[in-house]
Design an enzyme around this catalytic site. Structure first.
Site, PDB file in Angstrom:
ATOM      1  CE  LYS A  85       5.120  -0.266  -5.096  1.00  0.00           C
ATOM      2  NZ  LYS A  85       4.715  -0.572  -6.489  1.00  0.00           N
TER       3      LYS A  85
ATOM      4  CD  GLN B 169      -1.351  -0.198   3.639  1.00  0.00           C
ATOM      5  OE1 GLN B 169      -2.154  -1.140   3.565  1.00  0.00           O
ATOM      6  NE2 GLN B 169      -1.343   0.651   4.670  1.00  0.00           N
ATOM      7  CB  VAL B 170       0.863   4.091  -2.052  1.00  0.00           C
ATOM      8  CG1 VAL B 170       1.670   5.372  -2.276  1.00  0.00           C
ATOM      9  CG2 VAL B 170       1.324   3.003  -3.014  1.00  0.00           C
TER      10      VAL B 170
ATOM     11  CG  ASP C 254      -0.535  -2.938 -15.522  1.00  0.00           C
ATOM     12  OD1 ASP C 254      -1.446  -3.251 -16.313  1.00  0.00           O
ATOM     13  OD2 ASP C 254      -0.666  -2.990 -14.286  1.00  0.00           O
TER      14      ASP C 254
END
Length: 566
Positions: free
Chosen positions: A155, A140-141, A290
């Site tokens: 992160k 998670q950030v 991506d």
């Protein structure tokens, strides 16, 4: 999926003792492959008594993978790029995989940062937001501010995620081994190799230090595109489990509405983004793999940022050239050229059917020609080529499917920013320049130096070799095979050989002499270089061209005059 008719008896292994993960995997197989497939694979012992329920209530594949956890979410994301393995309906489901889960407690985040960076949290940051900006399966950030006042995003990797993924991959390896061993489908699509590809991919994504290097490399490559931003990492605050980078304030392009579109230069940004990706793929051979709308942020009315560089792709030089040649073939709907390029980059397997491949490619062309050239969707044609090739016995590199999905995502991103954006027109507009840049990139100084050294070696050895050839000729030690050629022609041809060798020696001497004269500075210059040296070079060039033309004309005349062999 169709299994082979003869299934060999499975050999005992540690995988024959079912684990909960094995049962879940076989359950997925039952739902999407059917009861007959599971029975013929003899995997019924891995089910936990809920076969009928699963057959009657087959849920969405994406939802099932989400329930299995982070490893399978990531595996589904990898499968979403493989149009050669799955039908469009399944690929569309996999593209909707959500990677948002319950965030870690902030105290856990604080502990991980302090352990990884070796200092108390507040010695590094003046403030850290406890509520995360985003929470995914791997980490998670959090927004933070460094002691020097710079806004950053941190992160943090989830604890124990590596061990969980390693365990899940072992289960996937077992399952892939069964499937490849016992079915023709498994062997054809090399599912065990697919699992290994996934393992390598996710291990790279778990290495945040590698992601920091990817960010720096991508930022350098994108320096010429002022509308494309890539956040910079802070290397001294990056480890394998913690990544500190510039904070990017913005909006996901998927959330851009009509009001924002009216106040931004969407066409210009979308065109720059597409050109940047063409450069990444076909010139650099290193690209952000991506680019779905969630990873492209609209920073302001003139700039977008590329986020999440954990997944990157690589294109080898040969594959880049062949794929770049494929684009004009698609626009021109040249079936024969498409087939030849496909066979050059792919591997024809046993049972390859060229006639069927040509028929399938013809169908792709017919469907694409239903509209104008502006309506040809290159991404869909590429994906169709990959699938048709696979079904006809040609195994293509996974990069081709990745390129098709990447262009598909770019088309969606472009339309979010500018609803009228024509990605195909933009590709046609930029492809010529990209071709030129790729050629210039391939012609590296080291390649030129190598060629020059080889040429110098050739020139150095040419006089000695010519002397040996002439001595052999005069001493009658040179064996020659001549088929029904009159003596006069033989003497004439020998004289031509001697003349050409002599002229070649003179030209070589001119080149060597010119190289030496280049070191002598004189007031007489041509194009800024010593004049006498340039005269020698020009003389050698003219003489060389004349010799080549003379050889071609004379050899052609000789072929016409010499009677064919009986």
């Amino acid at each position: 999926m169709t299994p082979t008719a003869n299934i060999e008896k499975p050999t005992p292994s540690r995988a024959e003792k079912p684990t909960p993960r094995h049962r879940q995997l076989v359950g997925i197989l039952l739902k999407y492959g059917g009861r007959e497939l599971v029975d013929r694979l003899r995997l019924g012992s891995f089910l936990a008594g809920n076969q009928e329920h699963m057959e009657e209530h087959a849920g969405e594949l994406a939802s099932d993978l989400e329930e299995l956890g982070p490893t399978y979410i990531k595996f589904g994301q990898l499968l979403s790029t493989r149009s050669d393995l799955l039908p469009d309906a399944v690929l569309e489901q996999l593209e909707r995989l959500q990677d948002q889960i319950q965030p870690m407690p902030f105290e856990m985040v604080k502990t991980i940062i302090e352990v990884e960076l070796g200092r108390p949290l507040m010695d590094i940051f003046s403030s850290v937001e406890e509520t995360p900006l985003g929470s995914a399966s791997l980490g998670q950030v959090h927004a933070a501010v460094l002691r020097d006042g710079r806004a950053v995003a941190v992160k943090v990797q989830r604890p124990g995620i590596r061990e969980l993924i390693a365990s899940d991959i072992e289960a996937l390896r077992d399952f892939a081994g069964w499937f490849e061993k016992r079915t023709e489908v498994g062997r054809r699509y090399a599912v065990a190799a697919l699992v290994e590809e996934f393992n390598s991919s996710i291990m790279r994504e778990l290495d945040y230090e590698l992601e920091a290097q990817n960010m720096l490399r991508l930022k350098r490559n994108m320096a010429e595109f002022p509308h494309i931003l890539v956040p910079s990492p802070t290397p001294e605050l990056c480890t394998q489990r913690v990544l500190t980078m510039d904070f990017v304030a913005g909006l996901k392009v998927s959330r851009v509405g009509p009001l924002i579109q009216a106040n931004m230069n969407g066409e210009k940004i979308a065109d720059a983004l597409l050109e940047a990706y063409l450069k990444q793929v076909f010139v650099d051979g290193f690209f952000h793999a991506d680019p779905h709308p969630g990873n492209v942020f609209l920073v302001d009315s003139e700039h977008v940022a590329l986020l999440d560089v954990g997944l990157v792709g690589y294109f080898a030089p040969t594959l880049r050239r062949k794929m770049l040649q494929m684009l004009p073939a698609i626009y021109e709907m040249d079936v024969n050229e498409m087939i030849e390029l496909t066979l050059e980059v792919g591997e024809a397997e046993e049972g390859f059917n060229r006639v069927e491949l040509k028929r399938r490619f013809g169908e792709i062309v017919q469907k694409s020609q239903s509209g104008s050239i502006e309506q040809i969707q290159v991404s869909r044609v590429l994906l169709s080529i990959v699938r048709a090739s696979s079904e006809c016995g040609v195994r293509l590199p996974a990069e081709m499917s990745t390129l098709g999905r990447t262009m598909f995502h770019l088309d969606k991103v472009g339309r979010f920013m500018a609803p009228g954006f024509d990605v195909n027109a933009a590709v046609r507009r930029h492809v010529g320049d990209i071709m030129s840049r790729q050629v210039m990139r391939d012609v590296q100084p080291k390649s030129i130096l190598k060629a020059a050294l080889e040429a110098a070696e050739l020139l150095g050895q040419l006089p000695r070799r010519a002397n040996r050839l002439m001595d052999a000729l005069f001493e009658r030690k040179l064996g020659m095979r001549i088929d029904v050629v009159p003596d006069a022609h033989l003497l004439e041809n020998l004289q031509k050989i001697a003349n050409r060798i002599t002229l070649g020696l003179v030209l070589a001497a001119l080149i060597v002499g010119a190289s030496q004269l280049m070191q002598v500075q004189t007031t007489f210059q041509i194009f800024g270089y010593p004049g006498f040296a340039m005269i020698c070079f020009i003389g050698a060039l003219v003489g060389g061209l004349w010799l080549v033309v003379n050889i071609i004309r004379a050899d052609g005349k000789t072929r016409d005059e010499v009677p064919p062999r009986s």
